[in-house]
Each structure stands twice: as C-alpha cells, then as structure tokens.
Motif scaffolding. Sequence first.
Motif, PDB file in Angstrom:
ATOM      1  N   VAL A  14       0.744  -1.229   0.034  1.00  0.00           N
ATOM      2  CA  VAL A  14      -0.100   0.100   0.069  1.00  0.00           C
ATOM      3  C   VAL A  14       0.727   1.283  -0.032  1.00  0.00           C
ATOM      4  CG1 VAL A  14      -1.765  -1.033   1.289  1.00  0.00           C
ATOM      5  CG2 VAL A  14      -0.306   0.286   2.382  1.00  0.00           C
ATOM      6  N   LYS A  15       2.089   1.234   0.038  1.00  0.00           N
ATOM      7  CA  LYS A  15       2.845   2.367   0.153  1.00  0.00           C
ATOM      8  C   LYS A  15       2.542   3.393  -1.243  1.00  0.00           C
ATOM      9  CE  LYS A  15       7.162   0.813   2.827  1.00  0.00           C
ATOM     10  NZ  LYS A  15       8.262   0.177   2.792  1.00  0.00           N
ATOM     11  N   GLY A  16       2.620   4.401  -0.739  1.00  0.00           N
ATOM     12  CA  GLY A  16       2.342   5.382  -1.825  1.00  0.00           C
ATOM     13  C   GLY A  16       1.005   5.536  -2.297  1.00  0.00           C
ATOM     14  N   ARG A  17       0.074   4.694  -1.749  1.00  0.00           N
ATOM     15  CA  ARG A  17      -1.244   4.676  -2.196  1.00  0.00           C
ATOM     16  C   ARG A  17      -2.176   5.085  -1.099  1.00  0.00           C
ATOM     17  NH1 ARG A  17      -3.898   0.317  -4.064  1.00  0.00           N
ATOM     18  NH2 ARG A  17      -2.649  -0.960  -2.801  1.00  0.00           N
ATOM     19  N   PHE A  18      -1.783   4.423   0.160  1.00  0.00           N
ATOM     20  CA  PHE A  18      -2.647   4.621   1.284  1.00  0.00           C
ATOM     21  C   PHE A  18      -1.721   5.728   2.224  1.00  0.00           C
ATOM     22  CE2 PHE A  18      -4.927   0.446   1.389  1.00  0.00           C
ATOM     23  CZ  PHE A  18      -5.422   0.536   0.139  1.00  0.00           C
ATOM     24  N   PHE A  19      -2.471   6.296   3.131  1.00  0.00           N
ATOM     25  CA  PHE A  19      -1.974   7.044   4.127  1.00  0.00           C
ATOM     26  C   PHE A  19      -2.586   7.456   5.457  1.00  0.00           C
ATOM     27  CE2 PHE A  19       1.021   9.063   0.933  1.00  0.00           C
ATOM     28  CZ  PHE A  19       0.501   8.685  -0.520  1.00  0.00           C
ATOM     29  N   ILE A  20      -1.942   6.958   6.473  1.00  0.00           N
ATOM     30  CA  ILE A  20      -2.556   6.918   7.747  1.00  0.00           C
ATOM     31  C   ILE A  20      -2.345   8.291   8.477  1.00  0.00           C
ATOM     32  CG2 ILE A  20      -0.338   5.960   8.800  1.00  0.00           C
ATOM     33  CD1 ILE A  20      -2.501   4.440  10.734  1.00  0.00           C
ATOM     34  N   SER A  21      -3.352   8.706   9.364  1.00  0.00           N
ATOM     35  CA  SER A  21      -3.082   9.965  10.094  1.00  0.00           C
ATOM     36  C   SER A  21      -3.970   9.934  11.281  1.00  0.00           C
ATOM     37  CB  SER A  21      -3.541  11.384   9.331  1.00  0.00           C
ATOM     38  OG  SER A  21      -4.633  11.134   8.803  1.00  0.00           O
ATOM     39  N   ARG A  22      -3.795  10.789  12.332  1.00  0.00           N
ATOM     40  CA  ARG A  22      -4.653  10.798  13.562  1.00  0.00           C
ATOM     41  C   ARG A  22      -4.728  12.299  13.815  1.00  0.00           C
ATOM     42  NH1 ARG A  22      -1.680   7.258  17.700  1.00  0.00           N
ATOM     43  NH2 ARG A  22      -3.133   8.248  19.072  1.00  0.00           N
ATOM     44  N   ASP A  23      -5.854  12.395  14.531  1.00  0.00           N
ATOM     45  CA  ASP A  23      -6.168  13.685  15.199  1.00  0.00           C
ATOM     46  C   ASP A  23      -6.299  13.294  16.604  1.00  0.00           C
ATOM     47  OD1 ASP A  23      -7.276  15.803  16.334  1.00  0.00           O
ATOM     48  OD2 ASP A  23      -8.190  16.388  13.971  1.00  0.00           O
ATOM     49  N   ASN A  24      -5.225  13.658  17.410  1.00  0.00           N
ATOM     50  CA  ASN A  24      -5.521  13.261  19.015  1.00  0.00           C
ATOM     51  C   ASN A  24      -6.517  14.382  19.505  1.00  0.00           C
ATOM     52  OD1 ASN A  24      -3.632  11.372  18.785  1.00  0.00           O
ATOM     53  ND2 ASN A  24      -2.145  12.505  19.618  1.00  0.00           N
ATOM     54  N   ALA A  25      -6.914  15.383  19.092  1.00  0.00           N
ATOM     55  CA  ALA A  25      -8.007  16.206  19.533  1.00  0.00           C
ATOM     56  C   ALA A  25      -9.285  15.638  19.595  1.00  0.00           C
ATOM     57  CB  ALA A  25      -7.804  17.712  19.150  1.00  0.00           C
ATOM     58  N   LYS A  26      -9.620  14.934  18.417  1.00  0.00           N
ATOM     59  CA  LYS A  26     -10.767  14.098  17.895  1.00  0.00           C
ATOM     60  C   LYS A  26     -10.915  12.779  18.250  1.00  0.00           C
ATOM     61  CE  LYS A  26     -11.926  17.442  14.192  1.00  0.00           C
ATOM     62  NZ  LYS A  26     -12.328  17.629  12.856  1.00  0.00           N
ATOM     63  N   ASN A  27      -9.690  12.244  18.732  1.00  0.00           N
ATOM     64  CA  ASN A  27      -9.634  10.704  19.240  1.00  0.00           C
ATOM     65  C   ASN A  27      -9.948  10.096  17.992  1.00  0.00           C
ATOM     66  OD1 ASN A  27      -9.118  11.789  21.810  1.00  0.00           O
ATOM     67  ND2 ASN A  27     -11.297  11.171  22.661  1.00  0.00           N
ATOM     68  N   THR A  28      -9.417  10.334  16.807  1.00  0.00           N
ATOM     69  CA  THR A  28      -9.820   9.641  15.663  1.00  0.00           C
ATOM     70  C   THR A  28      -8.579   9.453  14.696  1.00  0.00           C
ATOM     71  OG1 THR A  28     -11.967  10.744  15.418  1.00  0.00           O
ATOM     72  CG2 THR A  28     -11.006   9.816  13.533  1.00  0.00           C
ATOM     73  N   VAL A  29      -8.577   7.987  14.312  1.00  0.00           N
ATOM     74  CA  VAL A  29      -7.383   7.803  13.494  1.00  0.00           C
ATOM     75  C   VAL A  29      -8.070   7.672  11.680  1.00  0.00           C
ATOM     76  CG1 VAL A  29      -7.490   5.518  13.908  1.00  0.00           C
ATOM     77  CG2 VAL A  29      -5.418   6.432  12.773  1.00  0.00           C
ATOM     78  N   TYR A  30      -7.330   8.001  10.933  1.00  0.00           N
ATOM     79  CA  TYR A  30      -7.881   7.895   9.428  1.00  0.00           C
ATOM     80  C   TYR A  30      -7.050   7.198   8.721  1.00  0.00           C
ATOM     81  CZ  TYR A  30     -10.065  12.097  11.218  1.00  0.00           C
ATOM     82  OH  TYR A  30     -10.804  13.048  11.897  1.00  0.00           O
ATOM     83  N   LEU A  31      -7.520   6.574   7.555  1.00  0.00           N
ATOM     84  CA  LEU A  31      -6.792   5.783   6.385  1.00  0.00           C
ATOM     85  C   LEU A  31      -7.451   6.345   5.126  1.00  0.00           C
ATOM     86  CD1 LEU A  31      -4.582   3.560   5.870  1.00  0.00           C
ATOM     87  CD2 LEU A  31      -6.367   1.915   5.401  1.00  0.00           C
ATOM     88  N   GLN A  32      -6.533   7.234   4.598  1.00  0.00           N
ATOM     89  CA  GLN A  32      -6.752   7.520   3.052  1.00  0.00           C
ATOM     90  C   GLN A  32      -6.296   6.576   2.282  1.00  0.00           C
ATOM     91  OE1 GLN A  32      -8.533  10.359   2.218  1.00  0.00           O
ATOM     92  NE2 GLN A  32      -8.529   9.489   0.008  1.00  0.00           N
ATOM     93  N   MET A  33      -7.378   6.037   1.228  1.00  0.00           N
ATOM     94  CA  MET A  33      -6.812   4.933   0.578  1.00  0.00           C
ATOM     95  C   MET A  33      -7.044   5.561  -1.038  1.00  0.00           C
ATOM     96  SD  MET A  33      -8.545   1.841   2.312  1.00  0.00           S
ATOM     97  CE  MET A  33     -10.094   2.104   1.966  1.00  0.00           C
ATOM     98  N   ASN A  34      -5.968   5.642  -1.664  1.00  0.00           N
ATOM     99  CA  ASN A  34      -6.197   5.955  -3.194  1.00  0.00           C
ATOM    100  C   ASN A  34      -5.482   5.014  -4.033  1.00  0.00           C
ATOM    101  OD1 ASN A  34      -6.727   8.892  -1.999  1.00  0.00           O
ATOM    102  ND2 ASN A  34      -4.579   8.867  -1.915  1.00  0.00           N
TER     103      ASN A  34
END
Length: 122
Positions: free
Chosen positions: A64-84
């Motif tokens: 998934v390298k170069g296509r997926f991107f993980i991020s987190r927002d500690n203020a919102k208690n949320t983690v994301y996975l952007q999948m392209n």
Amino acid sequence: QVQLVESGGGLVQTVGSLRLSCAAAGRTFSNYAMGWFRQAPGKDREFVATISQSGGSIYYADSVKGRFFISRDNAKNTVYLQMNSLKPEDTDVYYCAAGLSVVPRSRSWDYWGQGTQVTVSS
C-alpha cells in the motif's frame, strides 16, 4: 478499555478513493499507537499501516506504500486511512486497532474495532 468504531467503508471502482475513520472512546487516545489491518475470508489478518502516539512514526505495508496514508487527530480521538488508487486486491474487511507499540508485528494490539468492508470492483 478502548472502544473503536470504524466507518467509511463501501463499494468503489478501481483507482477510486476512500477514507476510513476510526473513532476511539474510553482511555486516553494519545497514549496508544493506532493501526489499520485487513483480512479476507479464510486468510490471516495483515497489517496495512500503523502510526505512533504522536504521529511521528509510521509504518506501511509494501502493498500500500504510496497509495494509502494513515493519520490521526488526537483532539478528535480519531485515526484515518486515506486510500487512493484502489485495486480489486484491496478488497477486505478493514480493522482499526490500538496498542502500546507502533511496531506492526507487536503483540500489544489489544483493542480492535468491529471492521468495515471495503470492496473494489474492476
């Protein structure tokens, strides 16, 4: 205890995009590394991406390298996975997990969500 709830899965065509979200409740979110894993029926669960407590350390599976991107927002208690640039082989149930170590093969992934289905049609 940490409760994790994933959302954002669905049906998408090849080369499309999706963004998964995982909302956490319970213990202090910023104390935990977060990860995304996926599993197809009859197969072992595999890691997709993990992110450390501060977001400063990230791991991706080669597939998934170069296509997926993980991020987190500690203020919102949320983690994301952007999948392209999604491919049919990305079709799986995607799980969010919380643990003490960002290392994908760590045995400290103690908390898991219920999973969200991602289906990529060709």
